[in-house]
Each structure stands twice: as structure tokens, then as C-alpha cells.
Design an enzyme around this catalytic site. Structure first.
Site, PDB file in Angstrom:
ATOM      1  N   ASP A  65      -0.763 -11.030  17.171  1.00 51.62           N
ATOM      2  CA  ASP A  65      -1.286 -10.509  18.429  1.00 51.62           C
ATOM      3  C   ASP A  65      -0.194  -9.944  19.340  1.00 51.62           C
ATOM      4  O   ASP A  65      -0.499  -9.258  20.312  1.00 51.62           O
ATOM      5  CB  ASP A  65      -2.048 -11.599  19.188  1.00 51.62           C
ATOM      6  N   LYS A  70      -7.484 -16.999  26.400  1.00 53.07           N
ATOM      7  CA  LYS A  70      -8.715 -16.471  25.803  1.00 53.07           C
ATOM      8  C   LYS A  70      -9.040 -17.184  24.497  1.00 53.07           C
ATOM      9  O   LYS A  70     -10.173 -17.630  24.269  1.00 53.07           O
ATOM     10  CB  LYS A  70      -8.548 -14.971  25.556  1.00 53.07           C
ATOM     11  N   ASN A  71      -8.068 -17.298  23.611  1.00 52.69           N
ATOM     12  CA  ASN A  71      -8.327 -17.832  22.278  1.00 52.69           C
ATOM     13  C   ASN A  71      -8.582 -19.329  22.276  1.00 52.69           C
ATOM     14  O   ASN A  71      -9.132 -19.866  21.310  1.00 52.69           O
ATOM     15  CB  ASN A  71      -7.170 -17.498  21.336  1.00 52.69           C
ATOM     16  N   CYS A 113     -12.368  -6.314  17.710  1.00 52.69           N
ATOM     17  CA  CYS A 113     -11.417  -5.227  17.516  1.00 52.69           C
ATOM     18  C   CYS A 113     -11.349  -4.808  16.049  1.00 52.69           C
ATOM     19  O   CYS A 113     -11.454  -5.633  15.144  1.00 52.69           O
ATOM     20  CB  CYS A 113     -10.022  -5.661  17.973  1.00 52.69           C
ATOM     21  N   ARG A 147     -11.676  -8.604   8.055  1.00 51.44           N
ATOM     22  CA  ARG A 147     -11.712 -10.028   8.410  1.00 51.44           C
ATOM     23  C   ARG A 147     -13.013 -10.618   7.884  1.00 51.44           C
ATOM     24  O   ARG A 147     -13.944 -10.884   8.623  1.00 51.44           O
ATOM     25  CB  ARG A 147     -11.589 -10.203   9.925  1.00 51.44           C
ATOM     26  N   ARG A 185     -10.985  -7.215  27.581  1.00 51.24           N
ATOM     27  CA  ARG A 185     -11.507  -8.346  26.823  1.00 51.24           C
ATOM     28  C   ARG A 185     -10.559  -9.541  26.853  1.00 51.24           C
ATOM     29  O   ARG A 185     -10.992 -10.682  26.653  1.00 51.24           O
ATOM     30  CB  ARG A 185     -11.759  -7.944  25.366  1.00 51.24           C
TER      31      ARG A 185
END
Length: 417
Positions: free
Chosen positions: A305, A22-23, A116, A121, A398
């Protein structure tokens, strides 16, 4: 389909293939805006965040569609304009479109990105860096508006080694005139994936994987074929699920070289780890050993994570551990749901807890409030006696293609309800 039911008590056994990252996928998809011609992105995960990114790209004039072996993207009719607010506010990674749109058409109009709720952030690192490259920003009707007549290279020293800020600078820098040097750049593998794709398109980038990245801008970029690497966070999630249940699992295609800190912790917890070119074999103890401490840190340290997943794997372990969270201060929102299952977790501060292993966990109905914490609650449910139900699973989707299918293939009694 927003709840998952789990009947715990089964040790995971078997083989599971690890999906694309995903990232890594999201910034690569954003980077296609900077190219001329079609890119074919293989191993792109079919997850909610990717579908949201596709919607954003299509709203900007791209043609994007899944084909048999990947995702085909053609930025043939790229245009500036406001993007759908629901897709932006629901996905933090939409922020990487800042650098890509400024590089491709000199303008960006977007809602403030969401995602999230795991801590503060702020995006000032992104904005300050792009301002130094010639971008003007303003708030207009509640939206962030950025414009530039010409991007120019700059020397940028990041106060924090931010992954997102590093990606945005790279995306803008490949379209800028002159050289850009990023100091204190993030070193995560996802940065390397973005640079690998851009180099295939014709970009001149060096130093990715280190704290100093140099981009020589102005190269013409064409579309390219690229395969997204496997997801180290998904691999780590399934690894800790295996450890938590006392199982034996082969993680096919897991990116061993990106997971050194995770594998070291697994060995500290008493698991036997075998590495091969095709993946990672994990053989776990019936009850894991709990290490005395765990601290999250930027790559190559232990990833934030996976902190919640590691915590979940310690709940029934032997011993106690002090866990310090140094990246996102709200990662411990899973503590109360775990306590509902009978876990012994004590807050030492807002960013540290002490977990003591207990003999058994009991099933409970709990709710996910963010992506990785939701996956950790599944790991808790896999260990608990009885039937647990986890709501709020839209967060989990997600980042995981089909976590229920993958765990069922390993013997878990888990269904979507």
C-alpha cells in the site's frame, strides 16, 4: 469535487495528526454484528469506506451513528438479507461481512465485492476456508449466497497469508463450535486490532501477530469500547510526502512499532528519524538518496500500500532503484502519470520497474485510478513546478479523511476543485 489542484515546490513543515486506521476499522465494524449490546468505536476514521460500511450495517438492521468521540453501533435488530449492491461492489473490505454474517445469522447474500483495480484478488481462499467450517456457497442471480446450519471449528492452512481470508476465518470462528486453528495466518497489525476488539467482547483468541492463530469458538460476545489504532499507511504517505519535498514533519500519533520497514527505507533515503511515544519526527534531505532496490512483502515487510508513495518520493532523488511488486500486479498504473510529469521510469517486467531520479518534475493533469496510487500522484504534484490537477479523487477519499487539509497544515498549496 472530484479533482485536486496542487502548486508544487513547497517543502512540507509542521505537525500533522494521523487518523484512525481504515484497514483496522472496517473488520472491527463488521465484527460488531457478532455481539450483543452497544459497541463504542473511538478514533474511527470518517472516510468513504467507513460510511459505506455503516450503510451496509444499517441495511442489516444495525443502529450506527457518529457521536462526539467515536462511532456507536448497536446490532439490536440484525437480520439476514441482501445488502445494497453499490456499497458492496464499491468496497473490497465488504468481504469481511462474509464471516461476520455467517457467524451471526448463518446466511449471507451479497454482490461480489469491488474496490480498487490493483490486480487479481480471487476470493477462493475465503470461500474454501469457510466451506471447511460447514458453509455451502452458490451463485444465484449473479450474487454470492452462503448458508450454514452450524459453523464448526477447523484446522485451516492458508496457501497465501491473506489478510482478508484470515479476518473472515476469525469472524466465523468466534461463533463456531469448537477450536479453529489458522496456519500461515496473516500477521498484519490490523489482524491484531480485530482480535483485540473481539477479546474485549469476550472472545477466546491467541496467537494473533504470529502465523498461527487459535480461536476457541462459542463464547458469548457483548458490545465493548475500543479505540482504532492510527493508520500506518496514512502515516507512511505523509512521511514520503515529506521526503519527496525535502521537508521536516512531525507525524503525531503515528504507530512507530508498525512501521519498521517503512522507517528503514526512510533512513536509507537519507532522512533523519526520531521516534517517541507521541509520534515520528522526519527530517529530510533537500534531495533524497535513492536506494538500489525495494521489494514489497507481507507484514512485517514493506507494505504494498506504500509502494506507490515510495516510488513518488524517489522521482527527484539521487540514484536509481529497482522496485519489485510481489503482492498486487497492477500497482504500477501510476507510472504513466508520473512520466507525464517528467519522471524517468522503465518497466523491467509487469511487476518490476527501474526509477532513475531526475532534477525536476513538471506539473501535469493526471487521473487517479485507485486509492494508494491516487495519494502517490498527490506526492508527485507536491514536487512538480507549476499547477497539477488530479482527477478521479473519489478513490483517494476512500482512505484519507482530509488529505488536502492535512497537507495544507504542512504548508502545501493544495485545494479541492
Amino acid at each position: 469535487m472530484d479533482s485536486i489542484s496542487i502548486r508544487g515546490g513547497v517543502a512540507l513543515q509542521g505537525v500533522v495528526r494521523i487518523q484512525g486506521s481504515k484497514n483496522a476499522a472496517l473488520p472491527v465494524l463488521a465484527a460488531t454484528l457478532l455481539t450483543e449490546g452497544i459497541s463504542h468505536i473511538a478514533n474511527c476514521p470518517r472516510i468513504v469506506d467507513v460510511y459505506n460500511m455503516i450503510s451496509l450495517l444499517e441495511s442489516l438492521g444495525c443502529e450506527a451513528r457518529f457521536v462526539a468521540d467515536g462511532l456507536s453501533i448497536n446490532p439490536c435488530s440484525i437480520r439476514c438479507g441482501a445488502m445494497p449492491s453499490d456499497a458492496v461492489t464499491g468496497m473490497r473490505s465488504s468481504l469481511c461481512l462474509l464471516g461476520a454474517l455467517l457467524g451471526s445469522c448463518g446466511e449471507v447474500v451479497m454482490e461480489h465485492p469491488g474496490g480498487c483495480v490493483i490486480g487479481q484478488r480471487p476470493i477462493n481462499l475465503h470461500l474454501d476456508a469457510l466451506k471447511s467450517m460447514g458453509v455451502d456457497f452458490e451463485e444465484k442471480d449473479g450474487r454470492l449466497v452462503g448458508r450454514t446450519d452450524r459453523l464448526r471449528g477447523a484446522d485451516i492452512n492458508l496457501a497465501i497469508a491473506s489478510v482478508g481470508a484470515t479476518e473472515n476465518i476469525i469472524l466465523a470462528a468466534v461463533a463456531a463450535q469448537g477450536r479453529t486453528m489458522i496456519m500461515n495466518a496473516a500477521r498484519e497489525p490490523e489482524i491484531e486490532a480485530l482480535c483485540d476488539y473481539l477479546r474485549r467482547c469476550g472472545a477466546d483468541i491467541e496467537g494473533d501477530g504470529t502465523s498461527r492463530i487459535i480461536i476457541h469458538g462459542g463464547c458469548r460476545l457483548s458490545g465493548a469500547d475500543y479505540s482504532i489504532p492510527a493508520d500506518r499507511i496514512v502515516a507512511g504517505t505523509y512521511l514520503f510526502a515529506c521526503i519527496a519535498t525535502g521537508g521536516n514533519v512531525f507525524l503525531k500519533d503515528a504507530p512507530c512499532g508498525q512501521m519498521r520497514a517503512v522507517l528503514l527505507l526512510a533512513e536509507r533515503m537519507g532522512s533523519h528519524i526520531d521516534l517517541s511515544d507521541s509520534g515520528i519526527y522526519v527530517q529530510s534531505r533537500l534531495r533524497p538518496v535513492i536506494p538500489s532496490s525495494l521489494t514489497t512483502a507481507p507484514y512485517p515487510g514493506f507494505p504494498t500500500d506504500l509502494q506507490s508513495a515510495a516510488l513518488a518520493a524517489m522521482l527527484r532523488g539521487d540514484g536509481s532503484c529497482i522496485i519489485e511488486e510481489n503482492i498486487f500486479e497492477n500497482r504500477f498504473r501510476v507510472v504513466e502519470p508520473f512520466r507525464q510529469m517528467g519522471a524517468d521510469i522503465e518497466f523491467l517486467s509487469s511487476t518490476s520497474v527501474k526509477v532513475r531520479g531526475v532534477p525536476e518534475l513538471e506539473a501535469a493533469d493526471v487521473s487517479a485510478c485507485e486509492l494508494r496510487g491516487g495519494a502517490a500522484l498527490i506526492i508527485g504534484g507536491l514536487q512538480a513546478h507549476g499547477e497539477s490537477r488530479i482527477s478521479g479523487c473519489s478513490y483517494i477519499y476512500r482512505g484519507y479523511e482530509n488529505i488536502c487539509r492535512d497537507l495544507r497544515e504542512l504548508g502545501a498549496r493544495i485545494t479541492i476543485v
